[in-house]
Design an enzyme around this catalytic site. Structure first.
Site, PDB file in Angstrom:
ATOM      1  N   CYS A   1      -0.220  -9.381   1.253  1.00 46.69           N
ATOM      2  CA  CYS A   1       0.089  -7.990   1.607  1.00 46.69           C
ATOM      3  C   CYS A   1       1.597  -7.939   1.788  1.00 46.69           C
ATOM      4  O   CYS A   1       2.133  -8.518   2.730  1.00 46.69           O
ATOM      5  CB  CYS A   1      -0.631  -7.561   2.880  1.00 46.69           C
ATOM      6  SG  CYS A   1      -0.214  -5.898   3.419  1.00 46.69           S
TER       7      CYS A   1
ATOM      8  N   GLU B   1      -0.243  -3.756  -4.163  1.00 45.38           N
ATOM      9  CA  GLU B   1      -0.238  -5.060  -4.814  1.00 45.38           C
ATOM     10  C   GLU B   1       0.249  -4.852  -6.237  1.00 45.38           C
ATOM     11  O   GLU B   1       0.287  -3.712  -6.739  1.00 45.38           O
ATOM     12  CB  GLU B   1      -1.644  -5.674  -4.772  1.00 45.38           C
ATOM     13  CG  GLU B   1      -1.679  -7.166  -5.030  1.00 45.38           C
ATOM     14  CD  GLU B   1      -0.671  -7.921  -4.178  1.00 45.38           C
ATOM     15  OE1 GLU B   1       0.418  -8.243  -4.712  1.00 45.38           O
ATOM     16  OE2 GLU B   1      -0.952  -8.172  -3.011  1.00 45.38           O
TER      17      GLU B   1
END
Length: 220
Positions: free
Chosen positions: A2, A104
């Site tokens: 993350c 992402e």
């Protein structure tokens, strides 16, 4: 993994959601491009839950300066209990890091970074597992990291890692309010828990801002 997130929930709604007392210096919301080293919202508990601001980037106590070593924005669930930087925090200083979603990246055939926005399928905010600690003596600073685990099969199409998502019924256990056993929570969310879509490459810049960053991108 993350490495970027979005936080859009108002402070009062966030405090109510976690039944936490809000601090006076919470980061401004909405923020569609929260980057490492930014201040993020964190829920921690010492018997009473508090919603406060912490630096996203965990600083081990042996760092002499903020840039004295690698930027530790994530902590791997598989090794968190053994890593000297994280093991004490994993045992005694766990937290929840709220987010509306996170980003992402994949790459195309030319190596261009293609961003994706990932959120809960039911539209609810994410509560990502985190750890925290206060760093520094002269000017103490609370710092945190997101706990990550191996991606579930669906998420693995985007990235091989994903944040540990803590379900509401497990918040008390992760925060240490419901005894021991939080280690069992450090697993991937079910395949159908998250959804994602491509977004514009403008979010690749840490200076980008605005709600359009999470808008779906029309791709063929």
């Amino acid at each position: 993994m993350c490495g970027r997130m979005a936080v859009t929930l108002p402070h009062d709604a966030m405090a109510q959601m976690f039944q936490a007392a809000p601090g006076n210096d919470l980061p401004e919301v909405p923020n569609y491009n929260v980057c490492p080293t930014n201040r993020v919202h964190v829920v921690a508990s010492d018997g009473a839950r508090r919603l406060s601001a912490m630096r996203w980037g965990f600083l081990p106590n042996w760092y002499k300066a903020e840039n004295d070593g690698p930027l530790l924005i994530n902590a791997r669930a598989e090794t968190i209990a053994q890593k000297p930087a994280f093991r004490d925090a994993a045992r005694a200083r766990r937290c929840l890091i709220p987010a509306s979603g996170f980003y992402e990246w994949t790459k195309d055939a030319e190596g261009n970074r293609l961003p994706w926005y990932i959120a809960r399928a039911d539209g609810a905010p994410l509560a990502m597992a985190g750890i925290w600690q206060v760093w520094g003596n002269d000017d103490p600073m609370a710092t945190c990291a997101v706990v990550t685990t191996a991606a579930n099969p669906a998420m693995a199409e985007i990235h091989h890692r994903m944040p540990v998502i803590v379900a509401p019924e497990d918040w008390a256990l992760w925060l240490g309010e419901a005894g021991h056993g939080a280690a069992v929570l450090m697993t991937a969310a079910p395949d159908d828990a998250l959804i994602w879509h491509r977004v514009d490459r403008s979010v690749n810049s840490n200076r980008a801002a605005g709600p359009e960053l999470i808008d779906p991108l029309d791709v063929e």
